[in-house]
Design an enzyme around this catalytic site. Structure first.
Site, PDB file in Angstrom:
ATOM      1  CG  ASP A 227      -2.124   0.954   1.019  1.00  0.00           C
ATOM      2  OD1 ASP A 227      -2.266   1.507  -0.083  1.00  0.00           O
ATOM      3  OD2 ASP A 227      -2.897   1.152   1.967  1.00  0.00           O
TER       4      ASP A 227
ATOM      5  CD  GLU B 238      -1.160   4.417  -5.086  1.00  0.00           C
ATOM      6  OE1 GLU B 238      -0.973   3.278  -4.630  1.00  0.00           O
ATOM      7  OE2 GLU B 238      -1.594   5.344  -4.399  1.00  0.00           O
TER       8      GLU B 238
ATOM      9  CG  ASP C  87      -5.820  -1.184  -0.303  1.00  0.00           C
ATOM     10  OD1 ASP C  87      -6.559  -0.858  -1.247  1.00  0.00           O
ATOM     11  OD2 ASP C  87      -6.146  -1.033   0.882  1.00  0.00           O
TER      12      ASP C  87
ATOM     13  CG  HIS D 196      -3.667   1.692   5.570  1.00  0.00           C
ATOM     14  ND1 HIS D 196      -3.784   2.783   4.729  1.00  0.00           N
ATOM     15  CD2 HIS D 196      -4.321   2.036   6.720  1.00  0.00           C
ATOM     16  CE1 HIS D 196      -4.463   3.730   5.337  1.00  0.00           C
ATOM     17  NE2 HIS D 196      -4.812   3.310   6.539  1.00  0.00           N
TER      18      HIS D 196
ATOM     19  CG  LEU E 153      -0.030  -4.059  14.925  1.00  0.00           C
ATOM     20  CD1 LEU E 153      -0.321  -5.363  15.648  1.00  0.00           C
ATOM     21  CD2 LEU E 153      -1.068  -3.824  13.857  1.00  0.00           C
TER      22      LEU E 153
END
Length: 858
Positions: free
Chosen positions: A634, A669, A701, A833, A858
């Site tokens: 991502d 991207e 993603d 992500h 996390l």
């Protein structure tokens, strides 16, 4: 005045004539015996020959070869008709649709927010090339000419202002010339408009789909919907929430696409949240809170720049990119007639709006536009008045306010039955509107009477494995109770850790430590009391100095209990622990520890999160294969200096419970630093397992429909080249994950619609016509409408069957350790992500390699 040399197809025809004349003149002077001419090419070969001739001999090489202008134009017209006839006779065979359908799971009857679009076989979209004699450079003149011609003939049209014209009927097999007159600055001008037939478009072609979307845009305006952004809203029937200064516009997202079962309209209910507060009112609030001008401007930049505003007088949205402090509504700007007008007079004259504060600064929005006579876009600046510019969306403070979100959800959280009812109401309005029916009938279109009914499948609930061999069947994608009652599958002891807290959070800190030590037994690990560091205040410098004074190499994890949520302090802590002094870090807001009834469950989840950051694992599901590496990718936009952050996460073991992470800064991207990150992941896998992976499955993603081909040529080729360079006999399956879609699925039963259960698969009828794709509903949702996730198998040398891909993606949705249930995207995507977001938003530097094999983000 010299005549302009012909261009395009006319140039090719003229070159052909010149070549023939040249051959004749050379043949007359030569004494060589005549050679039998080869047969003349036909069809496509004729066109290719003309193109070849064009390359060999450019028009205008010899003035002697060109006869009179009238004769050459006449010959060109004949050749144009010949070429047009050749093109029209060509057959364009339509591709067969791709089927990617599985068989596992029990059948389930579904519906979707798609409506069949029926096309009249006797009509269609016919493409014509338009030529003007004399040539017209001004786009507005070309538009006027085509409009007058089609209006006189009673034809509907879509014309791009250049040379492409689309008509719903076929008016000629070759070409047709129309004559019209347009007014000029001195006198009227007669123009010959030549329409050259090219072909009938296939319904699924890009230009054709764009045309259908334009038609439905007209229908939405006919039904009095206003376009705000990409969607259409009813601004007259809005919902007011006065206690929060909010109003909500209901509306639809409408799009037409060619799917596996033909042309479909996707119609999804949308809501636009508009604040009744203007930017001017926000500026006054910030001014009252921060009288110092320097601090005031800083707050304006933080709260206004980048926000989206809505102007009620024009029903348009703008993104604010700057504030012009040196400009006011009293300033003037040039008009089209060469004069100047002030902003005050302009808004009074155009919209009958009186600007009250004449000294307020102006808001700046920049956009790139095409200008007549130029092939490049020019940047234009739009000045907006804060007094009549309304803020859209909700601020972070609003989103964190439970009361506001609850009140907003009463209008925006729509059930499946409400969505179906809205869809039927829209269909009814279209059928009752004569103008909308006329727009459809002109192009041979008709909308079906109801939404689709589709055969779907529900995959079996997964078994979730915990410590001591315990296994629990996930019920509707949830195992929260089991996660608290069972031991972890990979626990980690915490015997040397530190806790930082302030004086006023002493009680929370003591209670937190007690609960951590008591939860060690149920989790299956050992947790000893930490070294507790009490801070005199909550300033960022105090946390920084205290950490640097107490940190040691043998510290396993550092926990910070902060009295308030401040992004600057959080960024400093994460930068310290992820870059300068790599160590597992947990930041806790003391407010989350204040609820005594829920504090045990909260601390248990924090302890599990800390276990993951130390390299432990919580649970897993069964994967019936060995030697596979699963990767997630991502990109986060908005990093330092306008850079993006590319995040790559790769599994390290067969149970897919340990992960290796790499974050790389880039400019766009699609990653141009993929080679280095992918090579590191392969090396780490080989070091841990002692062999190279047999197969690699990548879930990517952040790739939209317009980037699929670029992703295939760019990222997949990079990965294939790395494997070839390393001489690895490894195959790749590359899957694109799309979650920002308007597709909605509904389970039919009990006399109505409801959300489909967890594990629902839809892989037919509404899937893409030429892609290997499917929709998956991994979660079980009780409120509102569930959002399915779209999966596209973009590349596969592994030879995986549809059932294998679908089951694998569903399994991966069970492995996100921040939630004891299934999530909307596969866990590797969510990890990538979180990694990219932390690095781009908070750390803003590459994290230490010492943390690469742990879930420190996390």
């Amino acid at each position: 005045m010299d005549q302009q040399p012909p261009k395009g197809r006319g140039a090719a025809i003229l070159a052909r004539l010149q070549a023939k004349k040249l051959e004749k003149s050379v043949g007359a002077e030569s004494e060589a015996p005549p050679v039998e001419e080869p047969p003349k090419p036909k069809g496509r070969a004729a066109i290719l020959q003309r193109i070849k001739d064009k390359k060999l001999l450019r028009p205008g090489t010899s003035s002697q070869d060109v006869e009179s202008t009238a004769a050459s134009v006449e010959v060109q017209q004949e050749e144009v008709e010949s070429v047009a006839a050749s093109v029209s006779s060509m057959s364009f065979k339509e591709k067969e649709p791709v089927h990617f359908k599985g068989e596992d799971g029990k059948p389930i009857l579904l519906s979707a927010n798609y409506i069949k679009l029926i096309v009249d076989k006797n009509k269609g979209v016919f493409e014509y090339e338009v030529k003007f004699t004399p040539e017209l450079d001004a786009k507005n003149k070309r538009l006027r000419c085509v409009h007058q011609v089609t209006k006189e003939c009673g034809l509907k049209k879509v014309f791009d202002g250049g040379s492409l014209l689309y008509l719903p009927e076929k008016i000629t097999d070759t070409s047709k010339v129309f004559t019209t007159t347009i007014d000029g600055p001195e006198s009227s001008q007669e123009v010959a408009v030549t329409m050259i037939y090219k072909r009938k478009k296939n319904m699924g072609e890009r230009e054709c789909l764009h045309l259908y979307n334009v038609l439905f845009k007209r229908i939405m305006h006919t039904l009095l919907y206003h376009q705000i952004g990409r969607n259409y809203f009813d601004t007259k029937h809005n919902y007011l929430i006065p206690q929060h200064k909010l109003e909500i516009y209901p509306g639809f997202a409408v799009s037409v696409d060619e799917l596996e079962d033909g042309l479909m309209i996707c119609l999804d209910t949308q809501h636009k949240v508009i604040r009744t507060q203007t930017v001017y009112e926000l500026l006054n609030e910030l001014k009252s809170a921060h009288p110092d001008m320097r601090r005031f401007k800083e707050q304006v930049v933080a709260n206004v720049i980048g926000s989206c505003i809505f102007t009620r007088y024009s029903n348009k949205t703008y993104t604010i990119q700057d504030v012009a402090w040196d400009m006011t509504p009293k300033d003037t700007f040039p008009t089209r007639d060469g004069g100047e007008i002030s902003f005050i007079d302009y808004f009074k004259r155009q919209y009958d709006i009186t600007i009250r504060d004449l000294n307020q600064p102006l808001l700046i929005h920049r956009k790139s536009v095409m200008v007549p006579g130029s092939s490049e876009k020019v940047e234009r600046m739009v000045c907006l008045i804060p007094e009549i510019s309304y803020l859209t969306g909700m601020s972070d403070n609003m989103r964190n306010d439970f009361t506001i979100m609850k009140d907003v959800a009463q209008f925006t959280r729509v059930t499946p039955n409400q969505r179906i009812a809205a869809l039927k109401t829209y269909l009814s309005n279209v059928k009752k509107c004569e103008q909308a029916q006329e727009i459809l009938a002109d192009w041979g279109l008709k909308v079906a009477d109801d939404s689709l009914q589709l055969p779907g499948r529900q995959l079996e609930n997964e078994l979730v494995y915990f410590g001591d061999g315990k296994q629990v069947r996930s019920m509707n994608g949830d195992w929260s109770r089991a996660a608290g009652d069972n031991k972890l599958i990979g626990p980690v002891d915490m015997t040397n850790w530190m806790l930082f807290y302030t004086q006023k959070d002493t009680a929370y800190a003591e209670n937190f430590v007690d609960l951590m030590c008591r939860l060690a037994g149920p989790m299956g690990c050992i947790i000893k009391r930490p070294k507790m560091v009490k801070l005199p205040d909550d300033r960022t410098d105090t946390y920084l100095k205290s950490f640097q004074e107490n940190i040691r190499k043998d510290i396993e994890v550092c926990v910070f209990i902060c009295p308030t949520a401040r992004s600057d302090r959080y960024n400093v802590i994460k930068n310290l622990t992820c870059v300068q002094y790599p160590v597992a870090c947990q930041v806790i807001n003391s407010r989350t520890l204040s609820n005594q009834k829920k504090v045990r469950g909260i601390v248990q989840k924090i302890a599990q999160q800390m276990t993951c950051k130390l390299g432990g694992t919580l649970w897993t599901v069964r994967f019936p294969f060995k030697g596979w590496m699963i990767c997630g990718m991502d990109v986060y936009h908005g990093g330092p200096n306008g850079q993006s952050v590319f995040g790559l996460v790769a599994s390290l073991n067969e149970s897919i419970s340990r992960w290796f992470s790499v974050a790389v800064f880039q400019q766009k991207e699609l990653s141009d630093h993929l080679k280095g990150a992918f090579t590191k992941a392969l090396e780490m896998w080989r070091n841990v397992n002692g062999f190279i992976p047999k197969r690699i499955v990548v879930v990517r993603d952040g790739v939209g429909d317009g980037q699929l081909e670029q992703c295939k040529r760019y990222e997949i080729e990079q990965m294939e080249s790395i494997l070839k360079q390393l001489e690895f006999d490894t195959t790749i399956c590359f899957i694109v994950v799309q979650k920002r879609i308007n597709t909605r699925l509904f389970a039919l039963g009990n006399g109505g619609c409801e959300n489909p259960p967890s594990g629902t698969i839809m892989d037919n009828t509404i899937t893409r016509r030429y892609l290997h794709d499917f929709f998956l509903v991994p979660q079980s949702v009780r409120q509102g409408t569930v959002n399915p996730t779209h999966y596209i198998v973009l590349h596969d040398t592994c030879g995986l069957k549809p059932d294998h891909v679908q089951r694998l993606c569903y399994k991966l949705c069970h492995l996100y350790y921040n939630w004891s249930g299934t999530i909307r995207v596969p866990a590797p995507c969510q990890y990538a992500h979180k990694l990219a977001s932390l690095v781009g938003q908070n750390i803003k530097k590459a994290p230490s390699n010492q943390l690469s094999d742990k879930l420190f983000y996390l």
